[in-house]
Scaffold this motif. Structure first.
Motif, PDB file in Angstrom:
ATOM      1  N   UNK A 100     -15.914  -0.498  -2.105  1.00  0.00           N
ATOM      2  CA  UNK A 100     -15.757   0.863  -2.604  1.00  0.00           C
ATOM      3  C   UNK A 100     -14.640   1.606  -1.891  1.00  0.00           C
ATOM      4  N   UNK A 101     -14.593   1.457  -0.551  1.00  0.00           N
ATOM      5  CA  UNK A 101     -13.519   2.106   0.205  1.00  0.00           C
ATOM      6  C   UNK A 101     -12.159   1.528  -0.168  1.00  0.00           C
ATOM      7  N   UNK A 102     -12.126   0.198  -0.327  1.00  0.00           N
ATOM      8  CA  UNK A 102     -10.861  -0.445  -0.700  1.00  0.00           C
ATOM      9  C   UNK A 102     -10.396   0.015  -2.066  1.00  0.00           C
ATOM     10  N   UNK A 103     -11.359   0.098  -3.005  1.00  0.00           N
ATOM     11  CA  UNK A 103     -10.991   0.529  -4.352  1.00  0.00           C
ATOM     12  C   UNK A 103     -10.496   1.967  -4.338  1.00  0.00           C
ATOM     13  N   UNK A 104     -11.105   2.806  -3.506  1.00  0.00           N
ATOM     14  CA  UNK A 104     -10.645   4.188  -3.401  1.00  0.00           C
ATOM     15  C   UNK A 104      -9.224   4.254  -2.862  1.00  0.00           C
ATOM     16  N   UNK A 105      -8.972   3.447  -1.806  1.00  0.00           N
ATOM     17  CA  UNK A 105      -7.628   3.420  -1.243  1.00  0.00           C
ATOM     18  C   UNK A 105      -6.623   2.863  -2.244  1.00  0.00           C
ATOM     19  N   UNK A 106      -7.027   1.833  -2.972  1.00  0.00           N
ATOM     20  CA  UNK A 106      -6.126   1.252  -3.974  1.00  0.00           C
ATOM     21  C   UNK A 106      -5.828   2.256  -5.077  1.00  0.00           C
ATOM     22  N   UNK A 107      -6.872   3.002  -5.483  1.00  0.00           N
ATOM     23  CA  UNK A 107      -6.661   4.007  -6.532  1.00  0.00           C
ATOM     24  C   UNK A 107      -5.674   5.071  -6.073  1.00  0.00           C
ATOM     25  N   UNK A 108      -5.856   5.532  -4.825  1.00  0.00           N
ATOM     26  CA  UNK A 108      -4.919   6.521  -4.295  1.00  0.00           C
ATOM     27  C   UNK A 108      -3.525   5.925  -4.183  1.00  0.00           C
ATOM     28  N   UNK A 109      -3.457   4.684  -3.683  1.00  0.00           N
ATOM     29  CA  UNK A 109      -2.155   4.036  -3.522  1.00  0.00           C
ATOM     30  C   UNK A 109      -1.494   3.816  -4.875  1.00  0.00           C
ATOM     31  N   UNK A 110      -2.290   3.496  -5.875  1.00  0.00           N
ATOM     32  CA  UNK A 110      -1.742   3.225  -7.202  1.00  0.00           C
ATOM     33  C   UNK A 110      -1.286   4.498  -7.901  1.00  0.00           C
ATOM     34  N   UNK A 111      -1.672   5.672  -7.367  1.00  0.00           N
ATOM     35  CA  UNK A 111      -1.241   6.938  -7.956  1.00  0.00           C
ATOM     36  C   UNK A 111      -0.014   7.521  -7.251  1.00  0.00           C
ATOM     37  N   UNK A 112       0.509   6.768  -6.290  1.00  0.00           N
ATOM     38  CA  UNK A 112       1.678   7.269  -5.551  1.00  0.00           C
ATOM     39  C   UNK A 112       2.891   7.328  -6.471  1.00  0.00           C
ATOM     40  N   UNK A 113       3.594   8.455  -6.392  1.00  0.00           N
ATOM     41  CA  UNK A 113       4.865   8.596  -7.104  1.00  0.00           C
ATOM     42  C   UNK A 113       5.935   8.876  -6.035  1.00  0.00           C
ATOM     43  N   UNK A 114       6.699   7.872  -5.648  1.00  0.00           N
ATOM     44  CA  UNK A 114       7.691   8.084  -4.593  1.00  0.00           C
ATOM     45  C   UNK A 114       8.756   9.085  -5.037  1.00  0.00           C
ATOM     46  N   UNK A 115       9.053  10.038  -4.143  1.00  0.00           N
ATOM     47  CA  UNK A 115      10.039  11.067  -4.490  1.00  0.00           C
ATOM     48  C   UNK A 115      11.422  10.476  -4.695  1.00  0.00           C
ATOM     49  N   UNK A 116      11.722   9.399  -4.046  1.00  0.00           N
ATOM     50  CA  UNK A 116      13.035   8.783  -4.257  1.00  0.00           C
ATOM     51  C   UNK A 116      13.205   8.347  -5.706  1.00  0.00           C
ATOM     52  N   UNK A 117      12.138   7.767  -6.274  1.00  0.00           N
ATOM     53  CA  UNK A 117      12.205   7.345  -7.678  1.00  0.00           C
ATOM     54  C   UNK A 117      12.229   8.552  -8.606  1.00  0.00           C
ATOM     55  N   UNK A 118      11.450   9.590  -8.269  1.00  0.00           N
ATOM     56  CA  UNK A 118      11.427  10.791  -9.097  1.00  0.00           C
ATOM     57  C   UNK A 118      12.792  11.482  -9.125  1.00  0.00           C
ATOM     58  N   UNK A 119      13.416  11.638  -7.965  1.00  0.00           N
ATOM     59  CA  UNK A 119      14.719  12.303  -7.900  1.00  0.00           C
ATOM     60  C   UNK A 119      15.805  11.480  -8.590  1.00  0.00           C
ATOM     61  N   UNK A 120      15.703  10.161  -8.422  1.00  0.00           N
ATOM     62  CA  UNK A 120      16.687   9.324  -9.104  1.00  0.00           C
ATOM     63  C   UNK A 120      16.523   9.421 -10.612  1.00  0.00           C
ATOM     64  N   UNK A 121      15.289   9.528 -11.084  1.00  0.00           N
ATOM     65  CA  UNK A 121      15.046   9.670 -12.517  1.00  0.00           C
ATOM     66  C   UNK A 121      15.606  11.000 -13.027  1.00  0.00           C
ATOM     67  N   UNK A 122      15.461  12.088 -12.243  1.00  0.00           N
ATOM     68  CA  UNK A 122      16.015  13.378 -12.647  1.00  0.00           C
ATOM     69  C   UNK A 122      17.545  13.346 -12.662  1.00  0.00           C
ATOM     70  N   UNK A 123      18.135  12.683 -11.681  1.00  0.00           N
ATOM     71  CA  UNK A 123      19.600  12.581 -11.655  1.00  0.00           C
ATOM     72  C   UNK A 123      20.122  11.829 -12.871  1.00  0.00           C
ATOM     73  N   UNK A 124      19.331  10.828 -13.298  1.00  0.00           N
ATOM     74  CA  UNK A 124      19.781  10.052 -14.458  1.00  0.00           C
ATOM     75  C   UNK A 124      19.637  10.828 -15.758  1.00  0.00           C
ATOM     76  N   UNK A 125      18.783  11.873 -15.783  1.00  0.00           N
ATOM     77  CA  UNK A 125      18.476  12.549 -17.044  1.00  0.00           C
ATOM     78  C   UNK A 125      19.095  13.947 -17.153  1.00  0.00           C
TER      79      UNK A 125
END
Length: 258
Positions: free
Chosen positions: A98-123
């Motif tokens: 259960x703890x692992x699944x919670x951590x995985x769920x949180x980890x799987x919801x990560x949106x790295x700002x580097x990818x977000x900013x690069x996506x905005x620069x491209x658009x």
């Protein structure tokens, strides 16, 4: 003449003289077929012997069964202890999963700002500028219910040359894999004087130079709650190598499904 005097009473058994008993008891032994007698004696002797043998065997069996019962009781106690240990391990494993699944769920919801900013620069269109980018928290859900969008959202403010440029920027953002297209919208768009360029001052003349009007805008959008494991290709395009490597490793170990 002669007369015969015959006493016939003397010939009857009851009138015969009885023999005199001399010291002791006179025993009379049966005569004739003694088979039934022998059978009775044999039965009288054999039956108690068989009963004694049966009782002895029964006592031995009872002792043997008592030993087996004691052994089974000990085995039952040992198995109960092992079952308790197994149940304890199962509970611990379940808690860890259960703890692992919670951590995985949180980890799987990560949106790295580097990818977000690069996506905005491209658009972002050429005639649009971004002043600030702010992450907004998720909207609180009803009590006992999870938030509808745990990833939160974005608020972008800036300047554009025209309203059409702001609309083009919004349409481009709606095609992003990191944002929800139906929840991206223009909050404000107002004509304002273009801000002075830093380091550039008005010339020392009586003529005032008016700068053209620009559009000051605010765009808000909610982040897509699609797991990061489903955005691997998009993350790779934006150069997010570290997160992609971790996700692939967890997929290989089975923590995250492919």
């Amino acid at each position: 003449m002669y007369s015969l005097d015959v006493n016939f009473l003397k010939d009857r058994p009851q009138y015969l003289p009885q023999p005199q008993r001399k010291g002791g008891i006179s025993l009379k032994y049966p005569t004739g077929d003694l088979t039934l007698l022998y059978v009775g004696v044999a039965v009288g002797v054999t039956l108690p012997a068989l009963l004694g043998l049966g009782w002895w065997l029964l006592q031995g069996k009872i002792v043997e069964l008592d030993g087996q019962i004691t052994q089974l009781d000990q085995e039952s106690k040992r198995l109960d202890t092992e079952i308790g240990n197994i149940n304890k391990i199962k509970d611990e494993t379940k808690a860890i999963k259960g703890e692992t699944q919670t951590l995985v769920t949180v980890f799987d919801q990560i949106r790295p700002w580097s990818a977000m900013l690069q996506d905005l620069r491209d658009r972002i269109p050429a005639a649009v500028q971004i002043k600030t980018i702010r992450q907004t928290p998720p909207i609180p859900a009803a009590e006992g219910q999870p938030p509808s969008n745990p990833a939160g959202g974005l608020q972008i403010t800036g300047l554009a040359r025209s309203f059409n440029d702001v609309n083009d920027f919004l349409l481009s953002l709606q095609q992003s894999q990191f944002l929800k297209p139906t929840e991206s919208r223009i909050v404000t768009a107002t004509l304002v004087d273009a801000p002075a360029t830093p380091g550039v001052s008005q010339p020392a003349t009586s003529v005032t130079i008016r700068t053209p009007k620009v559009v000051e805008y605010t765009i808000e959008s909610n982040m897509n709650n699609v797991p990061a494991s489903e955005l691997i290709r998009e993350l790779e395009k934006k150069g997010t190598v570290g997160l992609v490597t971790r996700i692939r490793t967890m997929q290989q170990t089975g923590v995250i499904s492919k």
